[in-house]
Design a protein around this motif. Sequence first.
Motif, PDB file in Angstrom:
ATOM      1  N   SER A  48       4.315   8.069   7.317  1.00 22.79           N
ATOM      2  CA  SER A  48       4.970   6.800   7.669  1.00 22.79           C
ATOM      3  C   SER A  48       6.478   6.847   7.476  1.00 22.79           C
ATOM      4  O   SER A  48       7.198   5.999   8.008  1.00 22.79           O
ATOM      5  CB  SER A  48       4.407   5.661   6.819  1.00 22.79           C
ATOM      6  N   ILE A  63       4.592   8.202  11.739  1.00 23.60           N
ATOM      7  CA  ILE A  63       3.233   7.883  12.179  1.00 23.60           C
ATOM      8  C   ILE A  63       2.719   6.810  11.228  1.00 23.60           C
ATOM      9  O   ILE A  63       2.530   7.067  10.037  1.00 23.60           O
ATOM     10  CB  ILE A  63       2.322   9.126  12.130  1.00 23.60           C
ATOM     11  N   THR A  64       2.506   5.628  11.743  1.00 15.68           N
ATOM     12  CA  THR A  64       2.132   4.502  10.876  1.00 15.68           C
ATOM     13  C   THR A  64       0.666   4.110  10.990  1.00 15.68           C
ATOM     14  O   THR A  64       0.224   3.212  10.285  1.00 15.68           O
ATOM     15  CB  THR A  64       3.017   3.277  11.190  1.00 15.68           C
ATOM     16  N   SER A  65      -0.073   4.775  11.815  1.00 12.31           N
ATOM     17  CA  SER A  65      -1.492   4.453  12.012  1.00 12.31           C
ATOM     18  C   SER A  65      -2.345   4.988  10.860  1.00 12.31           C
ATOM     19  O   SER A  65      -2.429   6.210  10.662  1.00 12.31           O
ATOM     20  CB  SER A  65      -1.981   5.068  13.325  1.00 12.31           C
ATOM     21  N   PRO A  66      -3.021   4.099  10.100  1.00 17.16           N
ATOM     22  CA  PRO A  66      -3.907   4.570   9.032  1.00 17.16           C
ATOM     23  C   PRO A  66      -5.012   5.500   9.546  1.00 17.16           C
ATOM     24  O   PRO A  66      -5.411   6.428   8.857  1.00 17.16           O
ATOM     25  CB  PRO A  66      -4.492   3.284   8.457  1.00 17.16           C
ATOM     26  N   MET A  67      -5.478   5.250  10.778  1.00 21.26           N
ATOM     27  CA  MET A  67      -6.505   6.123  11.345  1.00 21.26           C
ATOM     28  C   MET A  67      -5.972   7.552  11.489  1.00 21.26           C
ATOM     29  O   MET A  67      -6.650   8.523  11.145  1.00 21.26           O
ATOM     30  CB  MET A  67      -6.969   5.601  12.701  1.00 21.26           C
ATOM     31  N   LEU A  68      -4.736   7.688  11.965  1.00 23.42           N
ATOM     32  CA  LEU A  68      -4.141   9.018  12.089  1.00 23.42           C
ATOM     33  C   LEU A  68      -3.852   9.622  10.720  1.00 23.42           C
ATOM     34  O   LEU A  68      -3.961  10.839  10.548  1.00 23.42           O
ATOM     35  CB  LEU A  68      -2.876   8.964  12.938  1.00 23.42           C
ATOM     36  N   HIS A  69      -3.513   8.791   9.742  1.00 24.39           N
ATOM     37  CA  HIS A  69      -3.307   9.290   8.378  1.00 24.39           C
ATOM     38  C   HIS A  69      -4.587   9.936   7.861  1.00 24.39           C
ATOM     39  O   HIS A  69      -4.553  11.025   7.277  1.00 24.39           O
ATOM     40  CB  HIS A  69      -2.883   8.168   7.438  1.00 24.39           C
ATOM     41  N   ARG A  71      -7.062  11.141   9.646  1.00 20.52           N
ATOM     42  CA  ARG A  71      -7.358  12.356  10.429  1.00 20.52           C
ATOM     43  C   ARG A  71      -6.495  13.540   9.987  1.00 20.52           C
ATOM     44  O   ARG A  71      -6.988  14.655   9.863  1.00 20.52           O
ATOM     45  CB  ARG A  71      -7.201  12.081  11.915  1.00 20.52           C
TER      46      ARG A  71
END
Length: 169
Positions: A48, A63-69, A71
Amino acid sequence: MNNLTTNRLTRYSKITLMAYLSFFGLLVMYSNIIDYSSNYEYVGHILSMDTTRENLNINYRAITSPMLHHRVYWFIITLEVIYTVCCLIGTYQLFKHRHASIDVFHEAKKLSIIGLLIAIFVYYVCMQVIGVEWFNMDESQVWNAKDWARHIVDFIVPLLIFLSLKIER
């Protein structure tokens, strides 16, 4: 002790150093799986870029998406499992062939070398190159593992060189 030659000691040192790295890998795996939330938080802050100084020229990298975090974190955990398993099996193969011929012992190094290369990918490419250079991890006062990763790479690279050399007889 009379049977302990320099050549035999060289083989044993390669086995021992691989065992050390395998043990380290087991501890890292255990920590990342058992204490998932703490380590996930770490990855989330790095991706993030929320603890680095504001820089409009590079904020697009965040990258702020928790889903991508999740992954990315599972990708890292998967690589840690793979390198640890390769190192463990490689250490076993070295130990099993410690009294074998030069060529057989040298060929037994394959999985150890693969494990070390994957570990370098995790700690150098992922953490130092991508984490520091792309996500500015080194600017974070709290979520900065640059030096930690460097110390690991500083152990793995010489080990890879030492292990790969066919110096034992």
